[in-house]
Design an enzyme around this catalytic site. Sequence first.
Site, PDB file in Angstrom:
ATOM      1  N   GLY A   1       8.792 -80.907  -1.335  1.00 33.33           N
ATOM      2  CA  GLY A   1       8.066 -82.145  -0.946  1.00 33.33           C
ATOM      3  C   GLY A   1       6.906 -81.951  -0.094  1.00 33.33           C
ATOM      4  O   GLY A   1       6.297 -80.914  -0.086  1.00 33.33           O
TER       5      GLY A   1
ATOM      6  N   GLU B   1       9.681 -75.903   0.417  1.00 36.52           N
ATOM      7  CA  GLU B   1       8.815 -75.649  -0.367  1.00 36.52           C
ATOM      8  C   GLU B   1       7.758 -76.887  -0.482  1.00 36.52           C
ATOM      9  O   GLU B   1       8.253 -77.980  -0.860  1.00 36.52           O
ATOM     10  CB  GLU B   1       9.232 -75.478  -1.859  1.00 36.52           C
ATOM     11  CG  GLU B   1       8.190 -74.968  -2.671  1.00 36.52           C
ATOM     12  CD  GLU B   1       7.275 -75.737  -3.708  1.00 36.52           C
ATOM     13  OE1 GLU B   1       6.269 -75.849  -2.912  1.00 36.52           O
ATOM     14  OE2 GLU B   1       7.709 -76.468  -4.450  1.00 36.52           O
ATOM     15  N   LEU B   2       6.623 -76.867   0.285  1.00 35.73           N
ATOM     16  CA  LEU B   2       5.964 -77.965   0.456  1.00 35.73           C
ATOM     17  C   LEU B   2       4.584 -78.088  -0.261  1.00 35.73           C
ATOM     18  O   LEU B   2       4.488 -77.368  -1.328  1.00 35.73           O
ATOM     19  CB  LEU B   2       5.618 -78.065   2.035  1.00 35.73           C
ATOM     20  CG  LEU B   2       6.907 -78.106   2.900  1.00 35.73           C
ATOM     21  CD1 LEU B   2       6.611 -78.022   4.437  1.00 35.73           C
ATOM     22  CD2 LEU B   2       7.712 -79.069   2.585  1.00 35.73           C
TER      23      LEU B   2
ATOM     24  N   CYS C   1       1.905 -79.084  -6.788  1.00 31.25           N
ATOM     25  CA  CYS C   1       2.062 -78.577  -5.377  1.00 31.25           C
ATOM     26  C   CYS C   1       1.116 -77.081  -5.640  1.00 31.25           C
ATOM     27  O   CYS C   1       0.409 -76.658  -4.950  1.00 31.25           O
ATOM     28  CB  CYS C   1       3.158 -78.088  -4.686  1.00 31.25           C
ATOM     29  SG  CYS C   1       4.347 -76.909  -5.714  1.00 31.25           S
TER      30      CYS C   1
END
Length: 453
Positions: free
Chosen positions: A207, A229-230, A263
């Site tokens: 996110g 996991e950004l 991302c």
Amino acid sequence: MSTITTINPYTQEELKTYNLISDADLKQKLNLADKQFQIWKTTEIKDRSSLMSRVAELLIERKESYANLMTDEMGKPITQGIAEIEKCAWVCDFYAKNAEDFLADQLIETDAEESFISYDPLGVILAIMPWNYPFWQVMRFAAPTLMAGNTALLKHASSTTQCALEIEKLFEDAGFPEGCFQTLLVSHDQIETIIGNDIVKAVSLTGSEGAGRKIAEIAGKNLKKVVLELGGNNACIVLKDADLDEHIDTMAWARMQNAGQSCIAAKRFIVVEDIYDEFLTKFKAKVESYVVGNPMEDKTEVATMASVSLAEEVEQQVKKSLDKGAKVVYGNKREDALYHPTILENVTAEMPVFKEEVFGPVAAIIKVKDEDEAYETASNSRFGLGSMVFTKNTDKAKKRIGEIADGAFFINELVKSDPRLPFGGTKASGYGRELSKEGIMEFVNVKTVYSSK
């Protein structure tokens, strides 16, 4: 009781309303996950593999219906939705075939009669997942987590609630025992309760940076393992010897796929001045060629964003960048949730489109003098998810891998996830790894076993 209402971002039609579960129901689901873990952890890996292979089969059988569901809930073009489900089947097959080798005891020669490393499951793992790849993000967590012998809980994005429920049903239909994988329709307030419960042993979140910081704080307070996991603002370096005719399609798609809602999308195009004009001409021509419109039509390549508010956020980031001197080369048009592909040049480091994550179809173009400045500019980021370099001199590019502290470095290809390779970032892009052997090791207890006479 609180509710969730999902909305089709293309038509703005309300799809369905769901009730969130009560605290009492949540407690029951947590207890079920824990009870099932005591059984699941002793299940032979070959039996787990058989069930995971069945999940892969069902994904392929149902790929059209699942793709349609993603299109309805978050606006993904139908052909891209089908490709996403096919990739989910791949990750299930990968772990079904490789988990036994990954988890095998590792013999270590010491003074003991026998010593080895055992990889034991941790227990109940919570996943907090986003809407942009509503099946893939979940399956790349679930496949290794379940194959390791853990049980899983899913808190999905509210906008993709039906996807979340269908994933739970998928595991049930494949024959996984009740409680192995459960979807939780819970509020943000209930998440802290879940993480704080002793039953839950670890958390995986994909996110935003803001969400990652919040979950890391809660997990840290409760001494729980967490994988984050950004976001990212990946650099695409285009050197003067890049083969534009060969790679311009890849470069453009690296930004525009999934309406830029990725991302790992290329967000900053750092182009050496020798090739800049040629690059911009060819890049613009490719972006202009994309079919923009109805996500249900096979011909559509770029469709609506996942909500009006998300499109408005991108629009504001572009406006603030224009106010600071950026120039529109193409696009910059919004119709409700549909933000048309956009190219900006004259981009500098203080602009939002350079320093922030722009989660939409906006390409920021930065002209630099030479290769050294290109690498320096690429490294000028709070994020560290992935970078890509386009050049004919791949050997020279490999020598500069260490200059960029990202989790991935792709040469003449867009950054993408692959079940065979670890995936994750550094700095504000998070920590921990998904996929490959490294991914299955995130939620196991690496246990030393030492036996003497």
